[in-house]
Design a protein around this motif. Structure first.
Motif, PDB file in Angstrom:
ATOM      1  N   MET A   1      48.601  79.773  46.488  1.00 59.11           N
ATOM      2  CA  MET A   1      48.766  79.462  45.052  1.00 59.11           C
ATOM      3  C   MET A   1      48.103  80.428  44.347  1.00 59.11           C
ATOM      4  O   MET A   1      46.990  81.106  44.595  1.00 59.11           O
ATOM      5  CB  MET A   1      48.032  77.990  44.624  1.00 59.11           C
ATOM      6  CG  MET A   1      47.915  77.684  43.295  1.00 59.11           C
ATOM      7  SD  MET A   1      46.973  76.151  42.954  1.00 59.11           S
ATOM      8  CE  MET A   1      47.694  74.833  43.745  1.00 59.11           C
ATOM      9  N   GLU A   2      48.771  81.157  43.209  1.00 57.64           N
ATOM     10  CA  GLU A   2      48.198  81.972  42.409  1.00 57.64           C
ATOM     11  C   GLU A   2      47.015  81.726  41.606  1.00 57.64           C
ATOM     12  O   GLU A   2      46.869  80.381  41.393  1.00 57.64           O
ATOM     13  CB  GLU A   2      49.349  82.378  41.551  1.00 57.64           C
ATOM     14  CG  GLU A   2      50.332  83.116  42.095  1.00 57.64           C
ATOM     15  CD  GLU A   2      51.338  83.753  41.289  1.00 57.64           C
ATOM     16  OE1 GLU A   2      51.324  83.540  40.023  1.00 57.64           O
ATOM     17  OE2 GLU A   2      52.535  84.455  41.661  1.00 57.64           O
ATOM     18  N   LEU A   3      46.137  82.704  41.504  1.00 61.52           N
ATOM     19  CA  LEU A   3      45.001  82.036  40.644  1.00 61.52           C
ATOM     20  C   LEU A   3      45.131  81.592  39.368  1.00 61.52           C
ATOM     21  O   LEU A   3      44.183  80.749  38.792  1.00 61.52           O
ATOM     22  CB  LEU A   3      44.037  83.200  40.688  1.00 61.52           C
ATOM     23  CG  LEU A   3      43.221  83.674  41.956  1.00 61.52           C
ATOM     24  CD1 LEU A   3      42.319  84.860  41.968  1.00 61.52           C
ATOM     25  CD2 LEU A   3      42.390  82.280  42.462  1.00 61.52           C
ATOM     26  N   THR A   4      46.197  81.933  38.683  1.00 57.49           N
ATOM     27  CA  THR A   4      46.536  81.582  37.210  1.00 57.49           C
ATOM     28  C   THR A   4      47.015  80.141  37.410  1.00 57.49           C
ATOM     29  O   THR A   4      46.475  79.328  36.441  1.00 57.49           O
ATOM     30  CB  THR A   4      47.604  82.230  36.713  1.00 57.49           C
ATOM     31  OG1 THR A   4      48.618  82.600  37.572  1.00 57.49           O
ATOM     32  CG2 THR A   4      47.097  84.014  36.307  1.00 57.49           C
ATOM     33  N   THR A   5      47.708  79.781  38.378  1.00 59.31           N
ATOM     34  CA  THR A   5      47.955  78.467  38.411  1.00 59.31           C
ATOM     35  C   THR A   5      46.988  77.394  38.775  1.00 59.31           C
ATOM     36  O   THR A   5      46.638  76.300  38.355  1.00 59.31           O
ATOM     37  CB  THR A   5      49.155  78.199  39.609  1.00 59.31           C
ATOM     38  OG1 THR A   5      50.264  79.077  39.239  1.00 59.31           O
ATOM     39  CG2 THR A   5      49.697  76.968  39.787  1.00 59.31           C
ATOM     40  N   LEU A   6      45.993  78.039  39.710  1.00 58.23           N
ATOM     41  CA  LEU A   6      44.827  77.221  39.960  1.00 58.23           C
ATOM     42  C   LEU A   6      44.000  76.969  39.051  1.00 58.23           C
ATOM     43  O   LEU A   6      43.582  75.918  38.620  1.00 58.23           O
ATOM     44  CB  LEU A   6      44.166  78.187  41.118  1.00 58.23           C
ATOM     45  CG  LEU A   6      42.732  77.378  41.382  1.00 58.23           C
ATOM     46  CD1 LEU A   6      43.113  76.160  42.215  1.00 58.23           C
ATOM     47  CD2 LEU A   6      41.892  78.373  42.392  1.00 58.23           C
ATOM     48  N   TRP A   7      43.836  77.863  37.955  1.00 60.69           N
ATOM     49  CA  TRP A   7      42.948  77.698  36.798  1.00 60.69           C
ATOM     50  C   TRP A   7      43.715  76.865  36.043  1.00 60.69           C
ATOM     51  O   TRP A   7      42.942  76.268  34.877  1.00 60.69           O
ATOM     52  CB  TRP A   7      42.428  79.054  36.265  1.00 60.69           C
ATOM     53  CG  TRP A   7      41.126  79.597  37.025  1.00 60.69           C
ATOM     54  CD1 TRP A   7      41.331  80.491  38.118  1.00 60.69           C
ATOM     55  CD2 TRP A   7      39.797  79.016  36.816  1.00 60.69           C
ATOM     56  NE1 TRP A   7      39.910  80.559  38.556  1.00 60.69           N
ATOM     57  CE2 TRP A   7      38.934  79.659  37.787  1.00 60.69           C
ATOM     58  CE3 TRP A   7      39.167  78.362  35.975  1.00 60.69           C
ATOM     59  CZ2 TRP A   7      37.794  79.257  38.140  1.00 60.69           C
ATOM     60  CZ3 TRP A   7      37.880  77.916  35.752  1.00 60.69           C
ATOM     61  CH2 TRP A   7      37.128  78.287  36.945  1.00 60.69           C
ATOM     62  N   PHE A   8      44.927  77.026  35.901  1.00 63.54           N
ATOM     63  CA  PHE A   8      45.507  75.943  34.677  1.00 63.54           C
ATOM     64  C   PHE A   8      45.454  74.573  35.426  1.00 63.54           C
ATOM     65  O   PHE A   8      45.045  73.553  34.432  1.00 63.54           O
ATOM     66  CB  PHE A   8      47.044  76.170  34.928  1.00 63.54           C
ATOM     67  CG  PHE A   8      47.832  75.493  34.038  1.00 63.54           C
ATOM     68  CD1 PHE A   8      48.230  75.453  32.639  1.00 63.54           C
ATOM     69  CD2 PHE A   8      48.624  74.312  34.459  1.00 63.54           C
ATOM     70  CE1 PHE A   8      48.823  74.710  31.968  1.00 63.54           C
ATOM     71  CE2 PHE A   8      49.347  73.444  33.885  1.00 63.54           C
ATOM     72  CZ  PHE A   8      49.374  73.646  32.419  1.00 63.54           C
ATOM     73  N   LEU A   9      45.386  74.149  36.665  1.00 62.17           N
ATOM     74  CA  LEU A   9      45.117  72.963  37.295  1.00 62.17           C
ATOM     75  C   LEU A   9      43.718  72.580  37.019  1.00 62.17           C
ATOM     76  O   LEU A   9      43.357  71.520  36.966  1.00 62.17           O
ATOM     77  CB  LEU A   9      45.440  72.955  38.895  1.00 62.17           C
ATOM     78  CG  LEU A   9      46.770  73.196  39.032  1.00 62.17           C
ATOM     79  CD1 LEU A   9      47.112  73.224  40.660  1.00 62.17           C
ATOM     80  CD2 LEU A   9      47.665  71.800  38.705  1.00 62.17           C
ATOM     81  N   LEU A  10      42.772  73.692  37.203  1.00 61.29           N
ATOM     82  CA  LEU A  10      41.530  73.208  36.749  1.00 61.29           C
ATOM     83  C   LEU A  10      40.982  72.983  35.594  1.00 61.29           C
ATOM     84  O   LEU A  10      40.264  71.818  35.167  1.00 61.29           O
ATOM     85  CB  LEU A  10      40.402  74.579  37.245  1.00 61.29           C
ATOM     86  CG  LEU A  10      40.183  74.580  38.933  1.00 61.29           C
ATOM     87  CD1 LEU A  10      39.569  76.084  39.132  1.00 61.29           C
ATOM     88  CD2 LEU A  10      39.693  73.779  39.679  1.00 61.29           C
TER      89      LEU A  10
END
Length: 345
Positions: A1-10
């Motif tokens: 998972m890309e970090l941008t997507t991870l931070w969107f989820l967070l």
């Protein structure tokens, strides 16, 4: 998972936590004048969430900080374009916090009534404006090619966003009423249980209308499925409350709020702030920080988040007991204030 997507989820998770936790103390505070007949009963209501309300607001602070660090372009556009509503929310939260501290400083009914009004308004205004803000975020707003908001304050007051405000207001009222049936005893609990029966039909109608409108506009299968599940848990909450299953009813209203928030973020992705002209939209890609920044933030979050969640869970466990008028001592005036009043007399 890309970090941008991870931070969107967070960030989505932080907003879910904020609405879940702050939702019930907003709702309980708004219901205080309706459910409490005297000052002792009002103090019962305040004591149910008094030890945790400021901890609940930490979720908002972290969500704002995470947005600033992970998606600075989103943060800049959002806080400039939504400046007035966000300022109103901030002022309301400040006045609300001051009111909690000041209402008991002087033993005077008029003094307490004024601060109680501040508590109610300071809870109702954010409850409405958060729904209006998120309605606009999901629907899309006019942005220039430089990602600057080009509308006005009244652009934000469109029918879809206003319906979103009605949804958050009624859901928080219902969540707060169910919370009070879980955390109080005696007459306050009985009134709170009756209030859920009156609020629930309005909340269900508003939520179904808003989620249906969102599903039609976005046409996202996952968002539609989650919206249906949110509507079902809301209906279940009404039945559980009628059956006096207070704990499960609270879980159901909490699940409704979380699922509704998740459905909005699912409909939003991969955008973070859609524009009325799709080419100008902010996405997780063009609004994000550098990879190095996101990597450092991820390690910090992995270390600190479990500590914060564990501490807040411990706080809720410590203050889990029901509260009734028998637990509320007579209001004691601070000695310093009493001395000043005696000198005046």
């Amino acid at each position: 998972m890309e970090l941008t997507t991870l931070w969107f989820l967070l960030i989505a998770t932080l907003w879910c936590g904020y609405f879940l936790l702050e939702g019930f103390d907003f709702g309980a505070a708004m219901l205080m004048p309706v459910l409490a007949r005297d000052d002792r009963e009002r103090r019962v209501v305040l004591n149910t969430f008094g030890p945790v309300w400021d901890g609940n607001e930490v979720w908002l602070l972290v969500a704002g900080g995470a947005t600033f660090a992970a998606f600075p372009e989103w943060y800049a556009t959002l806080f400039s374009g939504f400046y007035l509503p966000l300022l109103l929310i901030l002022v309301a939260l400040i006045v609300r916090g001051v009111a909690f501290e000041y209402r008991g400083k002087i033993d005077d009914d008029a003094w307490r009534r004024r601060w109680d009004l501040c508590i109610v308004v300071g809870s109702a205004l954010p409850a409405v404006l958060w729904g209006v803000a998120f309605g606009n975020i999901v629907r899309g707003v006019p942005l220039s090619a430089e990602h600057e908001y080009t509308g006005s304050f009244f652009t934000l007051l469109n029918p879809y966003a206003l319906l979103g405000g009605v949804v958050t207001l009624t859901l928080f009222l219902l969540h707060g009423a169910v919370f009070l049936t879980l955390r109080t005893t005696g007459d306050v609990r009985d009134r709170a249980q009756r209030a859920t029966q009156n609020i629930a039909p309005v909340a269900i109608a508003a939520a179904v209308a808003f989620l249906t409108w969102t599903a039609i506009d976005q046409r996202d299968a996952w968002a539609i499925a989650i919206s249906v599940l949110a509507a079902l848990t809301l209906v279940a909450a009404l039945g559980l409350t009628a059956a006096s299953r207070d704990g499960w009813a609270f879980v159901a209203t909490g699940a409704t709020i979380v699922l509704a928030t998740v459905s909005l973020f699912v409909a939003l992705y991969p955008n973070v702030l859609p524009a009325t002209e799709a080419a100008n939209s902010l996405t997780v890609t063009n609004a994000s920080s550098t990879g190095y920044t996101l990597t450092v933030m991820t390690w910090v979050a992995l270390i600190l988040t479990p500590v914060v969640v564990a501490y807040q869970a411990w706080t809720y466990w410590v203050f889990r007991a029901r509260v009734g008028t028998e637990h509320i001592p007579p209001l004691a005036m601070p000695k310093a204030v009493e001395s000043v009043l005696q000198d005046i007399r």
